[in-house]
Design an enzyme around this catalytic site. Structure first.
Site, PDB file in Angstrom:
ATOM      1  N   ARG A  32      -1.682 -56.696 -86.919  1.00 24.59           N
ATOM      2  CA  ARG A  32      -2.267 -55.697 -87.833  1.00 24.59           C
ATOM      3  C   ARG A  32      -2.466 -56.236 -89.243  1.00 24.59           C
ATOM      4  O   ARG A  32      -3.273 -55.741 -90.013  1.00 24.59           O
ATOM      5  CB  ARG A  32      -1.347 -54.469 -87.946  1.00 24.59           C
TER       6      ARG A  32
ATOM      7  N   PHE B 188     -12.207 -57.005 -77.131  1.00 22.71           N
ATOM      8  CA  PHE B 188     -10.961 -56.550 -77.758  1.00 22.71           C
ATOM      9  C   PHE B 188     -10.766 -57.209 -79.127  1.00 22.71           C
ATOM     10  O   PHE B 188     -10.903 -58.427 -79.267  1.00 22.71           O
ATOM     11  CB  PHE B 188      -9.766 -56.845 -76.845  1.00 22.71           C
TER      12      PHE B 188
ATOM     13  N   ASP C 231     -13.754 -46.598 -79.002  1.00 18.06           N
ATOM     14  CA  ASP C 231     -14.000 -47.415 -77.816  1.00 18.06           C
ATOM     15  C   ASP C 231     -14.697 -46.547 -76.769  1.00 18.06           C
ATOM     16  O   ASP C 231     -15.917 -46.404 -76.796  1.00 18.06           O
ATOM     17  CB  ASP C 231     -12.632 -47.949 -77.360  1.00 18.06           C
TER      18      ASP C 231
ATOM     19  N   GLU D 249     -10.931 -43.091 -88.706  1.00 11.46           N
ATOM     20  CA  GLU D 249     -10.455 -43.792 -87.510  1.00 11.46           C
ATOM     21  C   GLU D 249     -10.619 -45.307 -87.660  1.00 11.46           C
ATOM     22  O   GLU D 249     -11.473 -45.772 -88.429  1.00 11.46           O
ATOM     23  CB  GLU D 249     -11.251 -43.333 -86.281  1.00 11.46           C
ATOM     24  N   ASP D 250      -9.818 -46.059 -86.899  1.00 11.94           N
ATOM     25  CA  ASP D 250      -9.958 -47.511 -86.929  1.00 11.94           C
ATOM     26  C   ASP D 250     -11.092 -47.984 -86.024  1.00 11.94           C
ATOM     27  O   ASP D 250     -11.929 -48.771 -86.415  1.00 11.94           O
ATOM     28  CB  ASP D 250      -8.635 -48.202 -86.547  1.00 11.94           C
TER      29      ASP D 250
END
Ligand code: 5GP
Ligand code: MG
Length: 178
Positions: free
Chosen positions: A168, A155, A106, A102-103
């Site tokens: 990205r 964020f 959260d 996963e990136d």
């Protein structure tokens, strides 16, 4: 670059490319040790983890396979709640050692839903490696097995992570300027 503009917002460098590169070597080493002889199936969650997956793969020296799952959960700067699976897994997961790539985690909502979906295919073992993890944002007591960097509840863009589709491409991680 220390400051970048993505869309209409400014972001500051938070994790440099060099720090990322060093951590990738350590994470790949964990995989090489943990999964040696197990032919793990790496399950990369698109789109955000494409860069992380690619860099990680280049440092993995053991026999392994790679597949992708495409999901969508974020709109703009806020987590959406409901996760939409756009492309499911086709590879045989039954009885395999599966490592989800996963990136970022959260609230934990997305990974929980992915975990639940993949579990249905009866993997022998199911673990999660997330590049970033926001412990303060977690809404459940779920904890990823392996984490690249713990970050604050802000964020981030770059290294595969986007702000409304943009940003990205940056090789480091950037934090939203207040
Ligand atoms: P969760 O379901 O854990 O709340 O959110 C996970 C997903 O939301 C991640 O896979 C990622 O796509 C997106 N996300 C969460 N935090 C961030 C962030 O700081 N930046 C970006 N670009 N995406 C995020
Ligand atoms: Mg994601």
């Amino acid at each position: 670059m220390k400051i970048i503009k993505v869309h209409n917002k400014q972001f500051q460098v938070h994790i440099t490319k060099e720090q990322v590169d060093n951590r990738i070597i350590e994470l790949a080493e964990i995989i090489n040790k943990t999964y040696s002889g197990k032919n793990p199936l790496l399950l990369s969650i698109l789109s955000g983890s494409f860069m992380f997956t690619s860099d990680l793969m280049k440092k993995i020296t053991i026999d392994c396979e790679l597949t992708f799952m495409r999901i969508k959960s974020y709109a703009g700067l806020k987590s959406g709640g409901d996760v939409k699976i756009l492309m499911g897994v086709s590879e045989e997961i039954n009885d395999r050692h599966v490592l989800v790539i996963e990136d970022i985690i959260d609230t934990g909502n997305t990974i929980q839903q992915i975990f639940h979906q993949v579990k249905k295919y009866n993997p022998k073992d199911l673990k999660v490696m997330s590049f970033l993890f926001k412990p303060e944002a977690m809404k459940t007591d779920y904890k990823p097995d392996y984490v690249g960097f713990e970050v604050e509840n802000k964020f981030f863009v770059g290294y595969g992570l986007d702000y409304d589709g943009h940003g990205r491409n940056h090789p480091g991680v950037y934090i939203l300027s207040e």
